[in-house]
Design a protein around this motif. Structure first.
Motif, PDB file in Angstrom:
ATOM      1  N   GLY A 157      -3.284   1.329  -2.816  1.00  0.00           N
ATOM      2  CA  GLY A 157      -2.539   2.396  -2.149  1.00  0.00           C
ATOM      3  C   GLY A 157      -2.438   3.642  -3.008  1.00  0.00           C
ATOM      4  N   ASN A 158      -2.251   3.436  -4.292  1.00  0.00           N
ATOM      5  CA  ASN A 158      -2.187   4.550  -5.233  1.00  0.00           C
ATOM      6  C   ASN A 158      -3.503   5.320  -5.262  1.00  0.00           C
ATOM      7  OD1 ASN A 158      -1.353   6.202  -7.425  1.00  0.00           O
ATOM      8  ND2 ASN A 158      -2.177   4.745  -8.901  1.00  0.00           N
ATOM      9  N   LEU A 159      -4.606   4.609  -5.427  1.00  0.00           N
ATOM     10  CA  LEU A 159      -5.917   5.258  -5.523  1.00  0.00           C
ATOM     11  C   LEU A 159      -6.303   5.971  -4.229  1.00  0.00           C
ATOM     12  CD1 LEU A 159      -7.860   2.501  -7.495  1.00  0.00           C
ATOM     13  CD2 LEU A 159      -7.100   4.719  -8.364  1.00  0.00           C
ATOM     14  N   LEU A 160      -6.021   5.330  -3.109  1.00  0.00           N
ATOM     15  CA  LEU A 160      -6.335   5.949  -1.816  1.00  0.00           C
ATOM     16  C   LEU A 160      -5.534   7.236  -1.616  1.00  0.00           C
ATOM     17  CD1 LEU A 160      -6.431   2.777   0.462  1.00  0.00           C
ATOM     18  CD2 LEU A 160      -8.375   4.254  -0.093  1.00  0.00           C
ATOM     19  N   ALA A 161      -4.267   7.217  -2.021  1.00  0.00           N
ATOM     20  CA  ALA A 161      -3.419   8.401  -1.857  1.00  0.00           C
ATOM     21  C   ALA A 161      -3.829   9.516  -2.812  1.00  0.00           C
ATOM     22  CB  ALA A 161      -1.954   8.026  -2.084  1.00  0.00           C
ATOM     23  N   LEU A 162      -4.292   9.154  -3.996  1.00  0.00           N
ATOM     24  CA  LEU A 162      -4.781  10.165  -4.945  1.00  0.00           C
ATOM     25  C   LEU A 162      -6.030  10.848  -4.391  1.00  0.00           C
ATOM     26  CD1 LEU A 162      -4.344   8.178  -8.289  1.00  0.00           C
ATOM     27  CD2 LEU A 162      -3.024  10.187  -7.582  1.00  0.00           C
ATOM     28  N   ASP A 163      -6.935  10.047  -3.826  1.00  0.00           N
ATOM     29  CA  ASP A 163      -8.142  10.619  -3.208  1.00  0.00           C
ATOM     30  C   ASP A 163      -7.759  11.545  -2.052  1.00  0.00           C
ATOM     31  OD1 ASP A 163      -9.717   9.168  -4.946  1.00  0.00           O
ATOM     32  OD2 ASP A 163     -10.196   7.588  -3.510  1.00  0.00           O
ATOM     33  N   ALA A 164      -6.749  11.134  -1.294  1.00  0.00           N
ATOM     34  CA  ALA A 164      -6.303  11.951  -0.159  1.00  0.00           C
ATOM     35  C   ALA A 164      -5.706  13.267  -0.646  1.00  0.00           C
ATOM     36  CB  ALA A 164      -5.284  11.176   0.665  1.00  0.00           C
ATOM     37  N   ARG A 165      -4.918  13.207  -1.710  1.00  0.00           N
ATOM     38  CA  ARG A 165      -4.269  14.413  -2.238  1.00  0.00           C
ATOM     39  C   ARG A 165      -5.296  15.436  -2.712  1.00  0.00           C
ATOM     40  NH1 ARG A 165       0.123  17.739  -1.890  1.00  0.00           N
ATOM     41  NH2 ARG A 165       0.634  18.700  -3.894  1.00  0.00           N
ATOM     42  N   GLU A 166      -6.415  14.949  -3.206  1.00  0.00           N
ATOM     43  CA  GLU A 166      -7.440  15.876  -3.685  1.00  0.00           C
ATOM     44  C   GLU A 166      -7.958  16.756  -2.555  1.00  0.00           C
ATOM     45  OE1 GLU A 166     -10.862  15.952  -7.056  1.00  0.00           O
ATOM     46  OE2 GLU A 166     -10.489  14.048  -6.043  1.00  0.00           O
ATOM     47  N   LYS A 167      -7.939  16.240  -1.330  1.00  0.00           N
ATOM     48  CA  LYS A 167      -8.372  17.036  -0.186  1.00  0.00           C
ATOM     49  C   LYS A 167      -7.485  18.273  -0.015  1.00  0.00           C
ATOM     50  CE  LYS A 167     -10.213  13.029   2.290  1.00  0.00           C
ATOM     51  NZ  LYS A 167     -10.136  12.168   3.489  1.00  0.00           N
ATOM     52  N   PHE A 184       0.858  -1.193   0.000  1.00  0.00           N
ATOM     53  CA  PHE A 184       0.000   0.000   0.000  1.00  0.00           C
ATOM     54  C   PHE A 184       0.893   1.242   0.000  1.00  0.00           C
ATOM     55  CE2 PHE A 184      -3.041  -3.068   1.752  1.00  0.00           C
ATOM     56  CZ  PHE A 184      -4.206  -2.714   1.095  1.00  0.00           C
ATOM     57  N   GLY A 185       1.947   1.213   0.822  1.00  0.00           N
ATOM     58  CA  GLY A 185       2.865   2.338   0.913  1.00  0.00           C
ATOM     59  C   GLY A 185       3.585   2.607  -0.393  1.00  0.00           C
ATOM     60  N   LEU A 186       3.994   1.554  -1.094  1.00  0.00           N
ATOM     61  CA  LEU A 186       4.662   1.734  -2.386  1.00  0.00           C
ATOM     62  C   LEU A 186       3.736   2.436  -3.383  1.00  0.00           C
ATOM     63  CD1 LEU A 186       6.643  -1.584  -3.044  1.00  0.00           C
ATOM     64  CD2 LEU A 186       7.506   0.613  -2.205  1.00  0.00           C
ATOM     65  N   GLY A 187       2.464   2.038  -3.390  1.00  0.00           N
ATOM     66  CA  GLY A 187       1.506   2.682  -4.281  1.00  0.00           C
ATOM     67  C   GLY A 187       1.272   4.133  -3.929  1.00  0.00           C
ATOM     68  N   SER A 243      10.683   8.848  -9.494  1.00  0.00           N
ATOM     69  CA  SER A 243       9.514   8.167 -10.025  1.00  0.00           C
ATOM     70  C   SER A 243       9.916   6.875 -10.736  1.00  0.00           C
ATOM     71  CB  SER A 243       8.768   9.095 -10.992  1.00  0.00           C
ATOM     72  OG  SER A 243       7.701   8.429 -11.616  1.00  0.00           O
ATOM     73  N   LYS A 244      10.947   6.949 -11.562  1.00  0.00           N
ATOM     74  CA  LYS A 244      11.410   5.757 -12.287  1.00  0.00           C
ATOM     75  C   LYS A 244      11.893   4.678 -11.318  1.00  0.00           C
ATOM     76  CE  LYS A 244      14.414   4.107 -15.990  1.00  0.00           C
ATOM     77  NZ  LYS A 244      14.658   2.840 -15.276  1.00  0.00           N
ATOM     78  N   ARG A 245      12.646   5.078 -10.309  1.00  0.00           N
ATOM     79  CA  ARG A 245      13.128   4.113  -9.322  1.00  0.00           C
ATOM     80  C   ARG A 245      11.972   3.411  -8.623  1.00  0.00           C
ATOM     81  NH1 ARG A 245      17.096   7.911  -6.059  1.00  0.00           N
ATOM     82  NH2 ARG A 245      18.662   8.331  -7.647  1.00  0.00           N
ATOM     83  N   MET A 246      10.949   4.171  -8.281  1.00  0.00           N
ATOM     84  CA  MET A 246       9.820   3.596  -7.567  1.00  0.00           C
ATOM     85  C   MET A 246       9.034   2.626  -8.454  1.00  0.00           C
ATOM     86  SD  MET A 246       9.904   4.555  -4.442  1.00  0.00           S
ATOM     87  CE  MET A 246       8.254   4.151  -3.871  1.00  0.00           C
TER      88      MET A 246
END
Length: 228
Positions: free
Chosen positions: A200-210, A127-130, A177-180
């Protein structure tokens, strides 16, 4: 590009955070007040960013993964030079813009974003990697490009300092970004692991929108993107 990386990048590119009214409108016309507003909240994110990487690194026994995560954060920390850390560069930039960091206050939405990121990372390593790879290193490259372009236009109109903050972050985000993505490809092998990275990616994107919802609520300029 493998299917997982393609999926992760597509989820970022098509997420509503990149079409948030604040971000789109300020890309077209950024005023000084909104620039400082954005930077003032990004300051708190920059501080939290270091902690996120350390937390994710602590969640794996994979030594190569730890090295890549720590390498990214070591560069974020100016490779040991205080004046070259991304937080220090942002502090210098804000000072040159006449902003007093002693008066800086975190918005509730920014605070919620930071809290959400910590909760996502707590779910587990993948989740953290995403959350850190596509939804931060890759996303920030796209976000910062929009704001950086707007800053260059504003800089032509006003006597403003060089945007070292933008150039340093954009250059770093490209390599980070490439390394990740390479790391995710190497370690996320099972369907469950891949699903957790995607989540993890989708959850973090939703969080960033806040974060941007907070900017729009506080923004001294309420001008939104036109319908034309």
């Amino acid at each position: 590009m493998n299917l997982l990386e393609e999926k992760l990048k597509s989820d970022v590119q098509n997420h509503s955070v990149l079409t948030n009214p604040w971000l789109l409108s300020r890309n077209k016309e950024l005023n000084f007040e909104d620039l400082v507003l954005w930077l003032s909240q990004e300051y708190f994110v920059s501080i939290g960013f270091v902690d996120w990487f350390l937390l994710v690194a602590a969640k794996t026994k994979n030594q190569k993964a730890k090295i890549i995560l720590v390498e990214n954060i070591w560069e974020e920390l100016g490779e040991g030079k205080i004046e070259d850390t991304h937080v220090s560069i942002l502090e210098t930039f804000l000072n040159k813009l006449g902003f007093d960091l002693e008066t800086n206050k975190i918005f509730p939405e920014t605070k919620e974003y930071l809290s959400d990121m910590s909760s996502i990372i707590e779910k587990g390593f993948y989740f953290g990697l995403g959350a850190l790879g596509p939804a931060n290193e890759y996303l920030l490259k796209l976000e910062y490009s929009l704001v950086s372009d707007a800053y260059q236009i504003l800089k032509e109109k006003q006597n403003l300092p060089e945007g070292k903050f933008f150039s340093v972050n954009l250059e770093a985000d490209e390599g980070h970004s490439k390394r990740m993505f390479d790391l995710i490809t190497e370690v996320a092998l099972t369907e469950k692991e891949k699903e957790e990275v995607i989540s993890g990616n989708l959850l973090a994107l939703d969080a960033r929108e806040k974060f941007y919802i907070g900017l729009e609520r506080i923004s001294p300029s309420k001008k939104l993107i036109s319908s034309t």
